[in-house]
Design an enzyme around this catalytic site. Structure first.
Site, PDB file in Angstrom:
ATOM      1  N   ARG A  40       0.865  -1.186   0.000  1.00 44.39           N
ATOM      2  CA  ARG A  40       0.000   0.000   0.000  1.00 44.39           C
ATOM      3  C   ARG A  40       0.897   1.229   0.000  1.00 44.39           C
ATOM      4  NH1 ARG A  40      -2.916   3.112   4.187  1.00 44.39           N
ATOM      5  NH2 ARG A  40      -5.097   3.372   3.548  1.00 44.39           N
ATOM      6  N   SER A 108     -12.725  -2.914  -0.742  1.00 41.69           N
ATOM      7  CA  SER A 108     -13.007  -2.400   0.603  1.00 41.69           C
ATOM      8  C   SER A 108     -14.440  -1.930   0.705  1.00 41.69           C
ATOM      9  CB  SER A 108     -12.140  -1.169   0.896  1.00 41.69           C
ATOM     10  OG  SER A 108     -10.827  -1.532   1.153  1.00 41.69           O
ATOM     11  N   LYS A 137      -5.185   4.610   8.837  1.00 43.07           N
ATOM     12  CA  LYS A 137      -5.804   5.162   7.632  1.00 43.07           C
ATOM     13  C   LYS A 137      -6.170   6.609   7.886  1.00 43.07           C
ATOM     14  CE  LYS A 137      -9.408   4.262   4.307  1.00 43.07           C
ATOM     15  NZ  LYS A 137     -10.643   3.573   3.983  1.00 43.07           N
TER      16      LYS A 137
HETATM   17  N1  TZP Z   1      -8.769   0.460   5.854  1.00 42.53           N
HETATM   18  C1  TZP Z   1      -9.638   0.455   6.847  1.00 42.53           C
HETATM   19  S1  TZP Z   1      -8.860   0.597   8.348  1.00 42.53           S
HETATM   20  C2  TZP Z   1      -7.330   0.625   7.632  1.00 42.53           C
HETATM   21  C3  TZP Z   1      -7.471   0.562   6.254  1.00 42.53           C
HETATM   22  C4  TZP Z   1      -6.374   0.588   5.274  1.00 42.53           C
HETATM   23  C5  TZP Z   1      -6.074   0.748   8.407  1.00 42.53           C
HETATM   24  C6  TZP Z   1      -5.728  -0.468   9.189  1.00 42.53           C
HETATM   25  O1  TZP Z   1      -4.550  -0.254   9.919  1.00 42.53           O
HETATM   26  P1  TZP Z   1      -4.352  -0.879  11.381  1.00 42.53           P
HETATM   27  O2  TZP Z   1      -3.048  -0.300  11.837  1.00 42.53           O
HETATM   28  O3  TZP Z   1      -4.253  -2.362  11.217  1.00 42.53           O
HETATM   29  O4  TZP Z   1      -5.503  -0.426  12.229  1.00 42.53           O
END
Ligand code: TZP
Ligand code: MG
Length: 204
Positions: A40, A108, A137
């Protein structure tokens, strides 16, 4: 898809001051037993992303399925195994026009309306989240909680990937709520090999 990997590690390029650290982390995750990894990169240019993606593929070989976030073109150019798109990226149908039928396609979703819609597409798996509060995010959607995972489970037979704030302490509850897999950024960063081993042991 018979058994979807229970752990889906995500490498977010923005969390690594140098690319080398990201490649190291990937190798430690591999040593820890991961079989599915997403690359990503929300801020890199296409050339940099392609180079990094190719290097990940070179280092991880064929034992890990590699998924590109957002970019269908780079998924193909890097020889990745899949593409993951969000609500504002190419649609699943548009993505398929680029990547064809063979690569995995994930999408997603952040609420049940999006999930229902994703279920009707050719996506190979559906992600739901954020399940818990997350710092992984920018501008996350509202958390859906474990209840959101349960509802999502009832709405699709596709592999369901839960994401957002998932760690070693809470991952079992997420699988129990019906997810097939947990996608994790933060909690696989600091001690990647141990973390992957812990997750796989807890979930296995
Ligand atoms: N999409 C929804 S939450 C997220 C993404 C890319 C981030 C997830 O990161 P983490 O650190 O595992 O909470
Ligand atoms: Mg996206």
């Amino acid at each position: 898809m018979n058994s979807f990997p229970q752990l889906y590690a995500i490498l977010d390029a923005s969390l690594f001051p140098q690319a080398e650290l990201m490649f190291d982390t990937a190798e430690h995750l591999l040593a820890g037993g991961i079989t599915l990894l997403q690359y990503r990169n929300k801020s890199g240019n296409a050339a940099e992303m392609l180079e990094q993606a190719k290097e990940l593929k070179r280092r991880l070989g064929n034992s890990v399925k590699l998924v590109m976030n957002d970019r269908a073109d780079l998924a193909l150019a890097a020889g990745f195994d899949g593409l993951h798109v969000g609500q504002e990226d190419l649609s699943p149908a548009g993505s398929r026009k680029v990547i064809g039928e063979c690569l995995w396609l994930g999408i997603s979703t952040h609420n049940m309306a999006q999930l229902r819609e994703a279920d009707l597409t050719s996506a190979d798996y559906i992600a739901i989240g954020p399940v818990f509060p997350t710092s992984g995010k920018a501008n996350p959607d509202p958390v859906v909680g474990l209840q959101g995972v349960r509802e999502a489970r009832a709405l699709t037979r596709k592999p369901l990937v839960a994401i957002g704030g998932i760690n070693r302490a809470n991952c079992r509850s997420v699988i129990k709520a019906g997810a097939d897999s947990v996608a994790v950024i933060s909690d696989v960063m600091r001690e990647p090999q141990k973390s992957a081993e812990d997750f796989l042991r807890i979930l296995g």
